[in-house]
Design a protein around this motif. Structure first.
Motif, short mmCIF file in Angstrom:
data_model
loop_
_atom_site.label_atom_id
_atom_site.label_comp_id
_atom_site.label_asym_id
_atom_site.label_seq_id
_atom_site.Cartn_x
_atom_site.Cartn_y
_atom_site.Cartn_z
N VAL A 303 0.87 -1.18 0.00
CA VAL A 303 0.00 0.00 0.00
C VAL A 303 0.90 1.23 0.00
CG1 VAL A 303 -1.67 1.34 1.33
CG2 VAL A 303 -1.89 -1.14 1.19
N HIS A 304 0.79 2.04 -1.04
CA HIS A 304 1.63 3.22 -1.13
C HIS A 304 0.86 4.43 -0.65
CE1 HIS A 304 4.52 0.90 -3.33
NE2 HIS A 304 3.51 0.41 -4.02
N VAL A 305 1.60 5.37 -0.06
CA VAL A 305 0.94 6.56 0.45
C VAL A 305 0.23 7.31 -0.68
CG1 VAL A 305 1.34 8.80 1.51
CG2 VAL A 305 2.46 6.77 2.43
N LYS A 306 0.87 7.35 -1.83
CA LYS A 306 0.25 8.09 -2.93
C LYS A 306 -0.91 7.32 -3.56
CE LYS A 306 3.65 11.46 -4.19
NZ LYS A 306 4.69 11.89 -5.09
N LEU A 371 -1.58 8.79 8.85
CA LEU A 371 -0.57 8.84 9.91
C LEU A 371 0.83 8.67 9.31
CD1 LEU A 371 -2.34 6.68 12.64
CD2 LEU A 371 -1.66 9.06 12.89
N HIS A 372 0.95 7.73 8.38
CA HIS A 372 2.24 7.48 7.73
C HIS A 372 2.69 8.72 6.97
CE1 HIS A 372 5.45 5.09 6.13
NE2 HIS A 372 5.06 5.25 4.89
N ARG A 373 1.74 9.36 6.28
CA ARG A 373 2.08 10.56 5.51
C ARG A 373 2.54 11.69 6.43
NH1 ARG A 373 -2.32 12.69 1.29
NH2 ARG A 373 -2.00 10.59 0.51
N TRP A 374 1.92 11.75 7.62
CA TRP A 374 2.29 12.79 8.58
C TRP A 374 3.53 12.42 9.39
CZ3 TRP A 374 -3.47 12.75 10.38
CH2 TRP A 374 -4.25 13.43 9.42
#
Lengths: 409, 409
Positions: A303-306, A371-374
């Motif tokens: 699963v990619h953030v984008k 959360l991962h993006r932040w």
């Protein structure tokens, strides 16, 4: 083993090299526990007998004062240690051992074997022979097996693989583990920005990282701090460490009670109140399912953030199907329960269960990605802080639907 | 990547050895997906180019009919494959590669190097040289590095380590991973009951096992089936796979509603009903905390099935402290809420929160140990089946206390 048993056992190791070896294998808690009673000289002697990457771990676990005085007593190795300590311990730089065996491009297979024999005592685990150019930049790699099967006069450059998989020192240890696992490597070289060879990370350290990260994720997902896993803590300390993780549940519970009483004025609370747990439970469990899949997906790179929107959309559709299924089932139960006096209870429960499940699947799948993006650890998404929020939303949705369909005011 | 994208990409691999290598790296789903469209000849050709342990994985992922017809077309290697397939894939026997490089006890270092050079083409990853006696029993191990640094005339027996760490073929893969991680091995030999060398398991396979087991535990703990992680499934299939895991929550919720209505005749339900979620939440979260620590403890070997009582006792005491803390906090909230008309609501809530937390910590810590003793996976203990049971017990405890302290009948 209690702390005192461990100390007694460790003191029985009279062979100092063996003692250093054992120390290198111990986890952070045990290292802290054993070194705290040692004199500065004893610690310095232990460090001298260890490889630099293992020594770094021990030094990191020393009390601050002792650490600095130790560093000043170590002569030659102190610089190397200081360089290693400069990298955070969860990066490639923190994991690497600077004791890497490299050979100039101009050497032959036979010369490389001779150098290897000369240095063998110092090198505990040689897996590959790294070839460097005149400016110490990594230019290729040769396996020991290849070294053995070619005549001694063969130039290294003709047998080496020049397409070397390497990592930069600031890489997160999880990424390093992914690289090593994906390419089935025994060791991966760490290379600076100019291409210079800084050290290697061996597969045994990577195995430790993978286990450590799995435990860390699991503890965060369960809403327990990392330290809660340490058997050295007293019962009082363990309770203290876990207390904070439960605050959200307590505060959320009090809020849920306020909502219950506030809506009690508008809806037949004694009829619908009994189904609050199932609305919360269905939404919460679907949220944990989606959250866990998202957390795993992020960890494995699937699963990619984008590209996260595709994953959330998939989970939302799964949630819709689950919501329709369980909405129908629990709606029928509500119809039976409210039969006669209040047949609309069935519809209320059905719609609310469906809403709570869809809510759970969307929030559960998107929060870890956000959360991962932040820059936060996505694993906290299934812990009590987030699930409590989902619970409250589920209750409000249920009571709002009830107010529309069954409301008296 | 979608299934058709993957197939298109794979068909671009014209180098057949490269295609075999790529196939060996793929996971079960991808292997199934790609081989299903191949002819029997194509599959047989791929298998011929693989190492036996990788080929076994591919064969296991073939449809039953194709598998048998393939096995009959493979001539020499079929026996080896058949032997490997006899071991369950999650045991040491299922993980091992039979292509192990062994040398008789009578050989010298020089002879071993010559044999190594002759066989090097077939052996993709040689880490250690295993020494066997005249009856093929493992008697020692020599590292490649040691082989390099001793004169060719040195007898192997004088440089080998005879105290070899090995595993039996029926060992569970988790245990194998623990052994390899604990001793920082690159490979571990698999040895039969008579001490005969059957094969080796290399560290790259162990790394895969550790990652696989961590994912499996996590998915079970979250109440999602293992297959739910596969991106090839349709949304409908994913919902179907997850539906069953939520049944317990739905049935438990209906039961909780029945209990709510039954007790409604004896207690002021509109006053106490709003706190049901917090009683369940506190007990459930502490149960998940204790359960997760137990599951990790069992996986790392820190919590033993026999010595499990000590762990449960520790968790019970932690639960008592947490219960006293949160019982007091939520009891004060209850006192404020019920002030005037019903001050005993405070006491009721306080006692019930404390009971639910203690219950959660005892059940959460003991159930994984019991499940493990009964041969089940301890990770299911934090899933919905078990937590729902704990929830119901918590509600019954709460309402029973309420009936005694606040009851009207």
């Amino acid at each position: 083993m209690t702390s005192s048993e461990r100390r007694r056992l460790y003191s029985l190791l009279t062979d100092k090299d063996r003692a250093a070896e054992v120390m290198a294998y111990l986890d952070d808690d045990a290292q802290r526990d054993l070194t705290v009673e040692m004199t500065q000289e004893q610690v310095a002697d232990l460090l001298d007998r260890m490889e630099a990457d293992d020594a770094t771990d021990v030094v990191e676990n020393l009390p601050d004062a002792l650490r600095e005085s130790i560093m000043s007593t170590l002569d030659g190795d102190a610089d190397e240690l200081r360089d290693l300590l400069a990298w955070p311990s969860d990066t490639a730089g923190g994991l690497m051992s600077p004791a890497v065996f490299s050979t100039p491009e101009t050497a032959t297979c036979g010369q490389a074997i001779i150098r290897l024999q000369e240095m063998a005592e110092d090198l505990d685990s040689v897996f590959y022979l790294y070839v460097v150019d005149s400016r110490d930049r990594l230019s290729g790699v040769v396996s020991l097996r290849k070294l053995l099967i070619h005549p001694p006069s063969t130039p290294l450059v003709s047998v080496m693989t020049s397409d070397v998989i390497s990592v930069q020192p600031d890489r997160d240890q999880e990424e390093v583990a992914r690289v090593v696992a994906r390419y089935d490597l025994l060791a991966v070289p760490v290379v600076g920005t100019a291409g210079e060879l800084l050290g290697i990370i061996t597969v045994d350290d990577v195995l430790d990282v993978v286990q450590e990260e799995a435990v860390e994720d699991m503890l965060l997902m369960a809403g327990v701090g990392e330290d809660a896993d340490s058997p050295n803590n007293s019962v009082f300390r363990l309770a203290q460490l876990r207390f904070g993780w439960l605050i959200a549940t307590a505060v959320g519970g009090m809020l849920a009670d306020r909502i219950y009483h506030w809506y009690g004025a508008y809806i037949p609370i004694e009829v619908v109140g009994g189904l609050v747990p199932v609305i919360m439970g269905m939404g919460g469990n679907v949220g944990i399912q989606s959250g866990t899949l998202a957390i795993r997906g992020i960890a494995t790179g699937r699963v990619h953030v984008k590209g996260g929107a595709g994953f959330v959309w998939r989970e939302a559709r799964v949630g819709l199907l689950l919501g329709l299924g369980y909405g129908m089932l629990l709606g029928l139960y509500g119809l039976f329960l409210g039969a006669g006096s209040m047949p609309l209870v069935g519809l209320t429960v059905g719609i609310s269960v469906c809403l709570a499940i869809i809510l759970g699947s969307i929030l559960g799948s998107s929060l870890p990605i956000l959360l991962h993006r932040w820059g936060a650890d996505p694993a906290i998404a299934t812990g009590p802080f987030v699930t409590t929020g989902v619970d409250i939303l589920g209750i409000v949705a249920y009571f709002s639907v009830a107010r529309v369909l069954l409301g008296s005011g």
